[in-house]
Design a protein around this motif. Sequence first.
Motif, short mmCIF file in Angstrom:
data_model
loop_
_atom_site.label_atom_id
_atom_site.label_comp_id
_atom_site.label_asym_id
_atom_site.label_seq_id
_atom_site.Cartn_x
_atom_site.Cartn_y
_atom_site.Cartn_z
N LEU A 139 44.88 32.65 48.72
CA LEU A 139 45.17 33.54 47.60
C LEU A 139 45.54 34.94 48.05
N GLU A 140 45.00 35.39 49.17
CA GLU A 140 45.35 36.72 49.69
C GLU A 140 46.82 36.80 50.10
N GLN A 141 47.45 35.65 50.36
CA GLN A 141 48.87 35.62 50.72
C GLN A 141 49.78 35.47 49.50
N MET A 142 49.18 35.41 48.32
CA MET A 142 49.96 35.14 47.11
C MET A 142 49.88 36.29 46.11
N SER A 143 49.83 37.51 46.61
CA SER A 143 49.66 38.67 45.73
C SER A 143 50.80 38.82 44.72
N THR A 144 51.96 38.26 45.03
CA THR A 144 53.09 38.36 44.11
C THR A 144 52.83 37.58 42.82
N TYR A 145 52.09 36.50 42.94
CA TYR A 145 51.89 35.62 41.80
C TYR A 145 50.48 35.69 41.22
N VAL A 146 49.48 35.97 42.06
CA VAL A 146 48.08 35.99 41.61
C VAL A 146 47.43 37.29 42.09
N HIS A 147 46.82 38.02 41.17
CA HIS A 147 46.14 39.27 41.51
C HIS A 147 44.70 38.94 41.92
N TYR A 148 44.54 38.50 43.17
CA TYR A 148 43.23 38.09 43.66
C TYR A 148 42.46 39.32 44.15
N VAL A 149 41.22 39.50 43.64
CA VAL A 149 40.43 40.68 43.98
C VAL A 149 39.23 40.36 44.87
N GLY A 150 39.01 39.09 45.18
CA GLY A 150 37.92 38.73 46.08
C GLY A 150 36.84 37.90 45.41
N TYR A 151 35.70 37.80 46.10
CA TYR A 151 34.57 37.04 45.57
C TYR A 151 33.90 37.77 44.41
N VAL A 152 33.32 37.00 43.49
CA VAL A 152 32.46 37.55 42.45
C VAL A 152 31.17 36.73 42.44
N GLU A 153 30.09 37.38 42.06
CA GLU A 153 28.80 36.70 41.96
C GLU A 153 28.54 36.27 40.52
N GLY A 154 27.52 35.44 40.33
CA GLY A 154 27.21 34.94 39.01
C GLY A 154 26.94 36.06 38.01
N ARG A 155 26.30 37.13 38.46
CA ARG A 155 25.99 38.24 37.55
C ARG A 155 27.22 39.00 37.10
N ASP A 156 28.35 38.81 37.81
CA ASP A 156 29.58 39.54 37.48
C ASP A 156 30.40 38.85 36.39
N ILE A 157 30.06 37.59 36.08
CA ILE A 157 30.87 36.85 35.11
C ILE A 157 30.90 37.56 33.77
N ASN A 158 29.72 38.02 33.30
CA ASN A 158 29.64 38.68 32.00
C ASN A 158 29.83 40.18 32.07
N ARG A 159 30.07 40.71 33.26
CA ARG A 159 30.29 42.16 33.41
C ARG A 159 31.76 42.53 33.38
N ALA A 160 32.63 41.55 33.17
CA ALA A 160 34.07 41.79 33.08
C ALA A 160 34.65 42.36 34.37
N LYS A 161 34.07 41.95 35.52
CA LYS A 161 34.61 42.42 36.78
C LYS A 161 35.97 41.80 37.07
N VAL A 162 36.16 40.57 36.60
CA VAL A 162 37.46 39.90 36.73
C VAL A 162 37.80 39.25 35.39
N ASP A 163 39.06 38.90 35.24
CA ASP A 163 39.51 38.21 34.03
C ASP A 163 39.40 36.70 34.16
N VAL A 164 39.60 36.18 35.37
CA VAL A 164 39.58 34.74 35.63
C VAL A 164 38.61 34.45 36.77
N VAL A 165 37.60 33.63 36.48
CA VAL A 165 36.61 33.23 37.49
C VAL A 165 36.93 31.81 37.93
N VAL A 166 37.19 31.62 39.22
CA VAL A 166 37.60 30.33 39.75
C VAL A 166 36.44 29.69 40.50
N THR A 167 36.19 28.42 40.21
CA THR A 167 35.13 27.70 40.91
C THR A 167 35.35 26.20 40.73
N ASP A 168 34.51 25.40 41.39
CA ASP A 168 34.58 23.96 41.20
C ASP A 168 33.91 23.58 39.89
#
Length: 473
Positions: free
Chosen positions: A197-226
């Motif tokens: 994802l770090e090589q795909m900045s043109t298509y995806v605005h990847y900001v790094g890892y997020v922790e479980g507590r960040d899901i409801n803090r609006a740190k990211v718009d899309v949380v990716v996981t299995d």
Amino acid sequence: MKIALDAMGGDLAPKATVEGAVLAARDFGIEVVLVGDGEILARELADHESANLPIRIEHAPEVVLMDDSPLESVLSKPRSSIHVGLDLVKRGDASAFVSAGNSGAVMTASMMILGNLTYVDRPAIAALVPTSEGFSLLIDAGANTEVKPINLVQFAVMGSVYWRYVRNVSRPRVGILSNGEESSKGTDITRAAAAMLEQMSTYVHYVGYVEGRDINRAKVDVVVTDGFTGNVALKTMEGFGSFLLGSLRGVFAGSWRARLAYLLVRKNLAAVRERIDPSEYGGAPLLGVSGVSIIAHGSSNPRAIRNAIRAAANEPLVHRVNAEILEILAKIQPVGPAKPAAGKGIRGLFGKMRERLHRRDKEAETVKRDDPNPAPDRDAGGVRERSSERGTDHQDDAAKIERADYESTHSRSPDSDSRKNEARVQSADGGAASTPWNGTAPGADKTHKSGELHPPDESDTGAHSADRPKTDS
């Protein structure tokens, strides 16, 4: 707009599904096709004033239970409400499909009947979760318990495109759910996906890892996981939301002062309840399939079913999302593995399943018609006794194999063991009385672990026959 609803799917079906369909037809004017047991659904529908509503029933006599195996349910229950509903979408008789039933079965049947988008290996459930700034998207929320790095990359692309269209965010922030923000954290799978994802900045605005507590803090718009982790996280948040609402009810149900305080803040509490109540969101789209398939919560009440039908009615949006997903994945193919060749990988698996589902009955009839000497069943397990001629030939072959095995043990190196095993398997196949399910004559091809059929290797066959000592029968 016509929506096919799995009226037999869900913990509260068919009562909740039928009532939800009535609400959707009445409130939004959406035409709903109730798919399930016609007699049961007609009785449920009679309890509501639905004479002038755009609702009809499509009979499906079989039901996929919550604990049914997804693969087995698709193969063994071709007339289930899930299968029939998706067939309506495939034929164009419905615009979308909604189910609160077995999510694994819905995903498997959607892949088999509707098919995946090109370059998408695994569809994913995209669920809304409340945050301090509104909502964020959790993908995958339960469709895939085990994933590869390329799957997480595809989830990131699908989630980013979906959020851009649904929330009008020009560059949604995407993060991978992990046990820490540092790049060294996570697993081999998450670290490999992050590197892609770090090589795909043109298509995806990847900001790094997020922790479980960040899901409801609006740190990211899309949380990716299995799907396993995402489903656990989603249900944990839902459980805490119910706990919080229950605790507040206890606080305001005490003294007269508490009740007075409730009157002052009840509008604010209603807004909080609406944000954390899963039934308000309805269902989550299954992104990555060639059609509209909405998966609702298993415990969906009538209001949740109503809102899921409303979400499914936005078919043009899904088609625009799918078009952009295809465009981006086509450009980033060098980042991950290429699309599996025909007959290989998960696409090949579902292709074989589809062929087996439609040809199983035909082949059974063909074998029965073409067998000149049908033999009776020896026992309840369906093991057939071979004719005396076949039995004699098989015994002769077995004797030859046993003698060759003995001599080779004393004359050949351990490297020849694999060839002996192949000889034993081939001979056993030669004496089989029945035709394999794929219609191929025994011994004509080799069946490999992947389920593919390949012609026998000439060098292997030659070496094997040359090494076998000649014996007298």
